[in-house]
Scaffold this active site. Structure first.
Site, PDB file in Angstrom:
ATOM      1  N   SER A  84      39.986  80.067  34.698  1.00 10.21           N
ATOM      2  CA  SER A  84      39.647  81.083  35.823  1.00 10.21           C
ATOM      3  C   SER A  84      38.637  82.041  34.713  1.00 10.21           C
ATOM      4  O   SER A  84      37.877  81.519  34.239  1.00 10.21           O
ATOM      5  CB  SER A  84      41.009  82.415  36.023  1.00 10.21           C
TER       6      SER A  84
ATOM      7  N   ASP B 145      34.024  84.684  38.594  1.00 12.12           N
ATOM      8  CA  ASP B 145      34.164  84.520  37.626  1.00 12.12           C
ATOM      9  C   ASP B 145      34.241  83.309  37.448  1.00 12.12           C
ATOM     10  O   ASP B 145      33.203  82.484  37.722  1.00 12.12           O
ATOM     11  CB  ASP B 145      36.078  85.264  37.483  1.00 12.12           C
TER      12      ASP B 145
ATOM     13  N   ASP C 216      35.811  80.512  38.414  1.00  7.10           N
ATOM     14  CA  ASP C 216      36.821  79.802  39.401  1.00  7.10           C
ATOM     15  C   ASP C 216      35.960  79.787  40.479  1.00  7.10           C
ATOM     16  O   ASP C 216      36.091  79.511  41.557  1.00  7.10           O
ATOM     17  CB  ASP C 216      37.614  79.624  39.224  1.00  7.10           C
TER      18      ASP C 216
ATOM     19  N   ASP D  16      37.552  82.711  42.729  1.00  9.76           N
ATOM     20  CA  ASP D  16      37.783  82.873  43.169  1.00  9.76           C
ATOM     21  C   ASP D  16      37.676  85.189  43.434  1.00  9.76           C
ATOM     22  O   ASP D  16      38.092  85.427  44.370  1.00  9.76           O
ATOM     23  CB  ASP D  16      39.346  83.000  43.602  1.00  9.76           C
TER      24      ASP D  16
HETATM   25 MG    MG Z   1      39.601  83.712  39.130  1.00 12.86          MG
END
Ligand code: MG
Length: 446
Positions: free
Chosen positions: A93, A235, A237, A239
């Protein structure tokens, strides 16, 4: 092994091939025997960790669907919409580039529960029996999971309105997992885009992938320079999503949640409820109330928020870190849909900054106090007793409400300390109460 966001560690130190292989076997035992989807972010170590987890899965007779490099919500959407038994995302992340992580996804596309994670930890400790050679699993490369995710997002927003509005945005991908999907999303929405850090690069040459203000100065400047109506950043990744207003002001995660909640209260059918946590600022709650909605609060953690949304039938939920969940798409944090919905906000209401200026103003002070792990429950009990005349909420740690603000004391799950949040409309009250509680913790512990 599992922290709040899966297994994390520095690649080739804690998180090496051997560990990843064994975790792959354990995941196969718990989530298998059906096929498992796997995907990764852009980190230098992601190919290595993904290969090792895949090998572990296949050694247990599980087939693997390899989606390649896509955002976490894209693999979650794939798992939700395909006949697979679960998923694994290789990502750390927002952590620095040397880190990586393994995050597990249930068959319905949501993050694995603590029970499933504990079962994987237990299986990791076992001597697992691999299958005989003729039953070893196969890995299939799957193309287009990112685009399918983008198409699903496009179908969830008012694309005609967005196209008509001639919107210009600046997007900062942080060289992470959104480098293909988010520019594609903007193209499909007919939004003019300037893309920063839009090349997949696990060294993160632009900036660290945590979307906090100090990492986003280029984005803030670019929004003003090109005259965009909105800036946003993911960020590593993708999400999560945070925003920059047209005046180049960084909007913290709670402000993004407030604006998207207002949009949702005014456009979504069904229950007018937002779910967030006890740590969320009253600023957001006031904004939701003003828009005719209510806020339900849970313990901290996006899977807990998602579960409450399902139980209550709430259309939106999230936390103050830019992780926002939309019930009409999927019950997980979704950086792509958060971006698309904020673009819809701009198309519908115009200036973001004007709406930000109209939000109620609170001051929230975040501090911390040392507390040994074995004293944490003693501290909470003593503090609750000392403040029994105030309104006490034990949903997560200890929240004490006063007539002019609140204080939340949360024990850290990983460190010997308490996080102390103090909020009030009066900055002086927020500050002095924060200092008072840091002192009280020290006094109780002697
Ligand atoms: Mg993340």
């Amino acid at each position: 092994m599992f922290g709040t966001n899966g297994i994390r560690g520095v690649a080739n130190q804690y998180l090496d091939c051997e560990l990843a292989l064994k975790v792959g076997k354990a995941i196969a035992k718990v989530l298998g025997p059906g096929p498992i989807a796997i995907a990764m972010d852009t980190r230098v170590s992601s190919d290595m960790i993904r290969s090792a987890v895949s090998a572990g899965l296949m050694s247990m007779g599980v087939d693997v669907h390899n989606l390649g490099m896509v955002p976490t919500p894209a693999i979650q959407y794939y798992v939700k919409t395909h006949d697979v038994s679960g998923g694994v995302m290789i990502t750390a992340s927002h952590n620095p580039p040397e880190f990586n992580g393994i995050k597990c996804i249930s068959a319905d596309g949501t993050e694995c529960s603590h029970e499933e994670e504990s079962a994987i930890e237990d299986a990791y400790e076992e001597e697992l029996q691999t299958v005989s050679w003729e039953r070893i699993g196969k890995e299939t490369s799957i193309d287009g999971a990112g685009e399918a995710y983008v198409d699903a997002i496009v179908s969830k927003v008012d694309t005609d309105l967005i196209r008509r509005s001639n919107i210009k945005v600046v997007l900062d991908c942080a060289n992470g997992a959104s480098v293909h999907t988010s520019p594609l999303l903007l193209e499909k929405l007919g939004v003019q885009a300037v893309v920063l850090n839009g090349v997949a690069d696990g060294m993160f040459p632009g900036h660290y992938s945590e979307p906090v203000e100090e990492n986003l100065s280029e984005l803030k400047e670019e929004v003003v320079k090109v005259g965009a109506q909105l800036g946003f950043a993911h960020d590593g990744d993708a999400d999560r999503c945070v925003f920059v207003s047209e005046t180049g002001r960084y909007l913290p995660g709670d402000v993004g949640l407030a604006l998207l909640s207002i949009l949702c209260m005014e456009t979504a059918s069904g229950k007018k409820e937002v779910v967030s946590t006890v740590a969320l600022s009253n600023m957001v709650e006031d904004a939701i109330n003003d828009a005719g909605g209510t806020l339900a609060r849970t313990a901290v953690g996006s899977p807990i928020v998602a579960r409450r949304m399902m139980e209550d039938g709430a259309p939106i939920g999230g936390e103050d870190n830019g992780g926002i969940i939309f019930a009409d798409h999927q019950y997980c944090r979704d950086g792509g849909l958060a971006a698309a919905r904020m673009i819809e906000f701009v198309a519908r209401y115009g200036s973001v900054q004007e709406h930000v200026d109209a939000l109620p103003k609170y001051t929230t002070i975040k501090s911390a106090a040392f507390c040994p792990d074995d004293k944490k429950s003693y501290l909470v009990e003593t503090m609750a007793r000392n403040h029994s005349s105030e309104r006490i909420d034990r949903t997560d740690g200890l929240k004490i409400s006063f007539s002019d603000g609140w204080v939340l004391l949360r024990p850290s799950g990983t460190e010997p300390k308490f996080r102390i949040y103090s909020e009030s409309k009066d900055p002086e009250v927020a500050r002095s109460r924060s200092e008072q509680f840091v002192r009280e913790v020290a006094d109780i512990l002697g």
